[in-house]
Scaffold this active site. Structure first.
Site, mmCIF file in Angstrom:
data_model
loop_
_atom_site.group_PDB
_atom_site.id
_atom_site.type_symbol
_atom_site.label_atom_id
_atom_site.label_comp_id
_atom_site.label_asym_id
_atom_site.label_seq_id
_atom_site.Cartn_x
_atom_site.Cartn_y
_atom_site.Cartn_z
ATOM 1 N N ASP A 49 37.691 38.035 34.713
ATOM 2 C CA ASP A 49 37.655 38.995 35.813
ATOM 3 C C ASP A 49 37.896 38.305 37.150
ATOM 4 O O ASP A 49 37.783 37.090 37.284
ATOM 5 C CB ASP A 49 36.313 39.731 35.845
ATOM 6 C CG ASP A 49 35.143 38.793 36.111
ATOM 7 O OD1 ASP A 49 35.173 37.675 35.572
ATOM 8 O OD2 ASP A 49 34.206 39.176 36.840
ATOM 9 N N GLU A 50 38.248 39.114 38.128
ATOM 10 C CA GLU A 50 38.333 38.722 39.538
ATOM 11 C C GLU A 50 39.237 37.512 39.774
ATOM 12 O O GLU A 50 38.933 36.633 40.590
ATOM 13 C CB GLU A 50 36.918 38.478 40.096
ATOM 14 C CG GLU A 50 36.098 39.765 40.088
ATOM 15 C CD GLU A 50 34.681 39.598 40.607
ATOM 16 O OE1 GLU A 50 34.156 38.471 40.579
ATOM 17 O OE2 GLU A 50 34.094 40.610 41.031
#
Length: 608
Positions: A368-369
């Protein structure tokens, strides 16, 4: 006046004043009502009243099948409890399952000890309790998504001297839950000064969802092994079955890798704040005996930084770059360099070490991210992409990310003895519409949703055949609702999420509201594995751990085990009782209401 004074002095001197019972509790229309004790009336303690009053007693989570409760309490002798486990053929359990069962039986006895507040030489009246547990599959000791967690529980009063309990399950996991339910049908009646158990019980129970989890981030702040085990105790009491361990992040690297010990040497906050192989084995086995799998996460290619300093140039990029908000969502920044072969060599060693310690049937790769500006800041990455005929658009960086994911996944397969394994990824740009079809295989990847429960992307994932786990932050992020730590005001996901919202967070309802048919028998319904409450620890450490998780995590537990049609109002009395149970077991669960409300059921929630 003189006589009254003499009586008061006499009461105080003899101690009878403090012992004199004034109140009793009676069950009226499904709730315990506090009343003045009448002359010659036999008093009943509050906990005993609660055990017989609610339609589901004080059971948490409530059972899903047949529930027949006799509502008659029988005193039992704490010193005369026998627990035996047998296989379906009536023989002794296998050694592996036998060891687990022995621990589960000891855990049951310890729960009664805590409840009874047993003192040395204290006498205990009542009948003997004989518990026989039949486990048909006497070989399976590892929890998987296919495990059978169902059980049947029967309690009867055999004769004037004995109470019999039979628990029947397909596998150990159901038997363990049966023992938990049995302990919840037992309480200490302070009016009778003894343990009591409900008789004439017939329960058939199994979970609605196979994946019922908590995630704890142990990298932003360090948590002791003891605090992790205490969290697992709360999970077992609430019939949650997966402890998702977010092992590392950009802030610290507490996981001690046998292959690359430099990672924790450089990356742990202190030499003492690490998780050794022995620590991890201890947690995994502790959890196993409580019906909990430990799911490891090694987040990449973002969320890395501390610990990698020794690895050489250009293995990581934008580590602790400033201004941080240009390169990541919070300080310190840091991402792996997908174009550097050393990255995959080190990942292979880390994965090998993880698979040697954990035996989960899935692996969490984070994902993620990822910040493309971070990668763009590296001349090494930009030059490599140019040499491959790639540009600098977001689509080009999605291709770079996909290359990383495929190479890293192959290292996971190698570490797992050449066997493919389901991979969990957080929702991200890679799971968005237009990318997920191109880059991810729904046979391999399970998508964990951390956006809001109203996000149309959730429907897209299910419609494309991906299995999903709900961690929608508007209901299941338990770090929300506190002061910001990188700015003024409140943190990004405020407001605070109360247990009522957690309880009502039904994955099927969320998907139905997004236009997905998840009625029984549909393919979409089978793709919903369950949910997970998250605790990210920027503003949490061991001192506040219990209160952030509990009792809100228990609200999610009933949603995932029972998935009741009714609202939280019908569960409130039992929730308050379960919170008291957690505290009794040494878990510092947050208070939900004044104690007065616990003693005066139905008087506090607004009826308007």
């Amino acid at each position: 006046m003189t006589l009254l004074l003499l009586l008061m002095v006499s009461f105080i001197a003899t101690g009878n004043w403090a012992q004199e019972r004034v109140w009793t509790w009676q069950c009226q229309e499904g709730r315990c009502v506090k009343q003045l004790l009448q002359r010659n009336e036999t008093p009943q303690g509050l906990e005993a009243c609660k055990l017989v009053c609610d339609i589901y007693s004080t059971l948490w989570p409530r059972p899903t099948g047949k529930v027949e409760l006799g509502r008659v309490l029988v005193p039992i002798n704490y010193n005369a409890i026998t627990i035996i486990g047998i296989s379906g053929e009536g023989r002794a359990l296998s050694e592996n399952v036998g060891q687990l069962f022995s621990t589960a039986a000891d855990n049951f006895r310890n729960r009664l000890t805590t409840m009874f507040k047993k003192q040395e030489q204290r006498t205990s009246g009542g009948k003997s309790l004989q518990v026989q547990v039949t486990i048909h599959d006497s070989s399976t000791r590892t929890l998987t998504m296919e495990s059978d967690e169902s059980y049947e529980l029967y309690i009867s009063e055999a004769d004037y001297s004995q109470v019999h309990c039979n628990i029947v399950s397909a596998q150990f996991f159901g038997a363990n839950y049966g023992l938990e339910t049995l302990s919840q049908l037992t309480t200490f009646d302070d009016a009778a000064d003894n343990l009591v158990i409900m008789r004439d019980v017939n329960i058939t129970d199994s979970p609605a969802f196979p994946f019922r989890a908590l995630v704890l981030d142990t990298a932003r702040n360090y948590f002791s092994v003891a605090s992790i085990k205490r969290t697992i105790d709360g999970m077992a009491a609430s019939k949650l079955n997966t402890f998702h361990w977010h092992l590392t992040d950009s802030h610290s690297f507490p996981f001690q890798s046998s292959t690359y010990p430099q990672l924790s040497q450089y990356g742990a906050y202190t030499p003492q704040q690490i998780y050794t192989p022995q620590d991890i084995t201890s947690v995994v086995e502790y959890a196993r005996a409580r019906g909990v799998r430990v799911l490891p996460e090694f987040d990449a290619p973002a969320h890395v930084g501390e610990g990698w300093q020794w690895a050489g140039p250009n293995v990581t990029v934008c580590v602790n770059a400033q201004p941080w908000n240009k390169y990541c969502v919070e300080p310190p920044c840091g991402q792996l360099n997908p174009t550097n072969d050393t990255v995959y060599e080190i990942l292979g060693g880390i994965y090998h070490d993880i698979f040697a310690l954990f035996d989960s049937d899935m692996f969490h790769m984070g994902g993620d991210e990822v910040n493309f500006e971070c990668w763009r800041s590296s001349l090494d990455i930009v030059n490599w992409m140019t040499s491959q005929g790639m540009g600098q658009t977001n689509d080009d960086y999605l291709q770079l990310w996909d290359m990383f994911q495929k190479k890293a996944y192959m290292k996971v397969v190698e570490a797992n003895g050449g066997n493919e394994i389901p991979i969990v990824l957080w929702t991200s740009h890679l799971t968005a519409e237009g990318a997920i079809d191109k880059y991810l295989d729904n046979e391999i990847y399970i998508i964990q949703i951390w956006t809001t429960g109203r996000d149309a992307a959730i429907a897209n994932l299910v419609n494309k055949g991906f299995r999903v786990i709900f961690s929608n932050y508007d209901a299941l992020y338990f770090d929300c609702g506190f002061g910001a730590w990188v700015a003024e005001g409140n943190n990004w996901c405020s407001p605070y999420i109360g247990w009522h919202k957690v309880y009502m967070n039904n994955p099927y309802t969320l998907l139905t509201n997004l236009g997905v048919d998840v009625s029984p028998g549909t393919a979409a319904r089978e793709l919903v594995l369950g949910a997970e409450a998250a605790l990210w620890t920027e503003q949490v450490d061991e001192s506040s751990l219990d209160g952030r998780f509990w009792p809100r995590a228990a609200a999610m537990a009933e949603r995932l085990w029972s998935n009741p049609d009714e609202g939280w109002q019908q569960a409130e009395y039992r929730m308050l009782a379960h919170r008291e149970r957690l505290v009794q077991r040494g878990i510092q669960s947050e208070a939900l209401e004044p104690q007065w409300c616990y003693q005066n059921e139905g008087s506090c929630p607004s009826q308007g």
